[in-house]
Design a protein around this motif. Structure first.
Motif, PDB file in Angstrom:
ATOM      1  N   MET A   1       0.827  -1.208   0.000  1.00 22.95           N
ATOM      2  CA  MET A   1       0.000   0.000   0.000  1.00 22.95           C
ATOM      3  C   MET A   1       0.862   1.260   0.000  1.00 22.95           C
ATOM      4  N   GLU A   2       1.972   1.226   0.736  1.00 26.12           N
ATOM      5  CA  GLU A   2       2.892   2.364   0.731  1.00 26.12           C
ATOM      6  C   GLU A   2       3.480   2.588  -0.657  1.00 26.12           C
ATOM      7  N   ALA A   3       3.570   1.518  -1.446  1.00 27.43           N
ATOM      8  CA  ALA A   3       4.076   1.617  -2.824  1.00 27.43           C
ATOM      9  C   ALA A   3       2.964   1.971  -3.812  1.00 27.43           C
ATOM     10  N   GLY A   4       1.749   2.218  -3.297  1.00 25.84           N
ATOM     11  CA  GLY A   4       0.655   2.646  -4.155  1.00 25.84           C
ATOM     12  C   GLY A   4      -0.160   1.528  -4.778  1.00 25.84           C
ATOM     13  N   LYS A   5      -0.111   0.348  -4.171  1.00 22.14           N
ATOM     14  CA  LYS A   5      -0.853  -0.802  -4.707  1.00 22.14           C
ATOM     15  C   LYS A   5      -2.099  -1.060  -3.866  1.00 22.14           C
ATOM     16  N   HIS A   6      -3.150  -1.551  -4.521  1.00 18.28           N
ATOM     17  CA  HIS A   6      -4.290  -2.113  -3.807  1.00 18.28           C
ATOM     18  C   HIS A   6      -3.857  -3.493  -3.321  1.00 18.28           C
ATOM     19  N   VAL A   7      -4.487  -3.983  -2.239  1.00 13.49           N
ATOM     20  CA  VAL A   7      -4.088  -5.270  -1.665  1.00 13.49           C
ATOM     21  C   VAL A   7      -5.306  -6.140  -1.401  1.00 13.49           C
ATOM     22  N   ILE A   8      -5.210  -7.385  -1.840  1.00 14.67           N
ATOM     23  CA  ILE A   8      -6.120  -8.425  -1.382  1.00 14.67           C
ATOM     24  C   ILE A   8      -5.239  -9.391  -0.608  1.00 14.67           C
ATOM     25  N   CYS A   9      -5.677  -9.722   0.593  1.00  9.80           N
ATOM     26  CA  CYS A   9      -4.854 -10.519   1.498  1.00  9.80           C
ATOM     27  C   CYS A   9      -5.629 -11.734   1.974  1.00  9.80           C
ATOM     28  N   GLU A  10      -5.002 -12.873   1.890  1.00 11.48           N
ATOM     29  CA  GLU A  10      -5.615 -14.107   2.380  1.00 11.48           C
ATOM     30  C   GLU A  10      -5.919 -13.944   3.868  1.00 11.48           C
ATOM     31  N   LYS A  11      -6.878 -14.703   4.350  1.00  9.77           N
ATOM     32  CA  LYS A  11      -7.260 -14.626   5.755  1.00  9.77           C
ATOM     33  C   LYS A  11      -6.394 -15.534   6.609  1.00  9.77           C
ATOM     34  N   PRO A  12      -6.254 -15.278   7.861  1.00 11.54           N
ATOM     35  CA  PRO A  12      -6.612 -14.023   8.520  1.00 11.54           C
ATOM     36  C   PRO A  12      -5.671 -12.903   8.075  1.00 11.54           C
ATOM     37  N   LEU A  13      -6.134 -11.675   8.211  1.00 10.96           N
ATOM     38  CA  LEU A  13      -5.285 -10.554   7.810  1.00 10.96           C
ATOM     39  C   LEU A  13      -3.929 -10.611   8.505  1.00 10.96           C
ATOM     40  N   ALA A  14      -3.926 -10.919   9.777  1.00 10.02           N
ATOM     41  CA  ALA A  14      -2.681 -11.006  10.541  1.00 10.02           C
ATOM     42  C   ALA A  14      -2.968 -11.759  11.835  1.00 10.02           C
ATOM     43  N   PRO A  15      -1.923 -12.306  12.461  1.00  9.31           N
ATOM     44  CA  PRO A  15      -2.157 -13.066  13.696  1.00  9.31           C
ATOM     45  C   PRO A  15      -2.449 -12.204  14.930  1.00  9.31           C
ATOM     46  N   LYS A  16      -2.081 -10.914  14.886  1.00 15.40           N
ATOM     47  CA  LYS A  16      -2.293 -10.048  16.047  1.00 15.40           C
ATOM     48  C   LYS A  16      -3.077  -8.798  15.654  1.00 15.40           C
ATOM     49  N   PRO A  17      -4.001  -8.372  16.510  1.00 17.74           N
ATOM     50  CA  PRO A  17      -4.762  -7.159  16.210  1.00 17.74           C
ATOM     51  C   PRO A  17      -3.884  -5.939  15.912  1.00 17.74           C
ATOM     52  N   ALA A  18      -2.763  -5.814  16.596  1.00 16.95           N
ATOM     53  CA  ALA A  18      -1.876  -4.666  16.364  1.00 16.95           C
ATOM     54  C   ALA A  18      -1.359  -4.653  14.922  1.00 16.95           C
ATOM     55  N   ASP A  19      -1.114  -5.835  14.374  1.00 12.54           N
ATOM     56  CA  ASP A  19      -0.648  -5.916  12.984  1.00 12.54           C
ATOM     57  C   ASP A  19      -1.757  -5.505  12.015  1.00 12.54           C
ATOM     58  N   ILE A  20      -2.988  -5.876  12.331  1.00 12.44           N
ATOM     59  CA  ILE A  20      -4.123  -5.481  11.495  1.00 12.44           C
ATOM     60  C   ILE A  20      -4.302  -3.961  11.561  1.00 12.44           C
TER      61      ILE A  20
END
Length: 146
Positions: free
Chosen positions: A87-106
């Motif tokens: 996203m910082e590089a200007g791309k849209h992202v589709i991410c497999e689930k779960p988004l991340a293992p920790k809420p802070a990462d999400i």
């Protein structure tokens, strides 16, 4: 006519196989690049799907100026840093689930999305499964509560 969006997939083994058919069926998107840490898998999957651009390093795919969407299919501990970088590089992202293992990462992913104004989506490939649709119909009828 709308621009055909160029898709790069990071992590082309395993779950990525459930993503490929959707990209191939979309009239609005085209898979153009793959990245995987395993060069043998990367080469085989690229050949199988006719992908010419391959990257062993995901950051090289993310840096590719032709890519509009990054599809992240890696183990979930890598989702947040890859999604944020994309996203910082200007791309849209589709991410497999779960988004991340920790809420802070999400939360980091959400902040990157808000800052970049790009789209961030969780892959929910069971959404159109007949069982999921039947369950949703029961929810919509109020039979299962709120």
């Amino acid at each position: 006519m709308a621009k055909t969006l160029k898709v790069g997939v990071i992590g082309v083994g395993g779950i990525a196989g459930s993503h490929f058919p959707g990209w191939k069926q979309s009239p609005l998107a085209e898979m153009v690049a793959f990245s995987d840490l395993n060069p043998t898998v990367l080469k085989a999957k690229a050949k199988e799907h006719g992908i010419k651009k391959t990257y062993v390093k995901p950051e090289d795919l993310i840096a590719d100026k032709d890519i509009d969407i990054v599809d992240i299919c890696t183990p979930n501990m890598y989702h947040s840093p890859l999604a944020c970088a994309a996203m910082e590089a200007g791309k849209h992202v589709i991410c497999e689930k779960p988004l991340a293992p920790k809420p802070a990462d999400i939360q980091k992913m959400i902040k990157a999305r808000n800052k970049s104004k790009k789209l961030l989506m969780t892959a929910q490939h069971f959404r159109f499964n007949p069982t999921a649709q039947a369950l949703k119909a029961e929810v919509d009828k109020g039979r299962l509560g709120d």
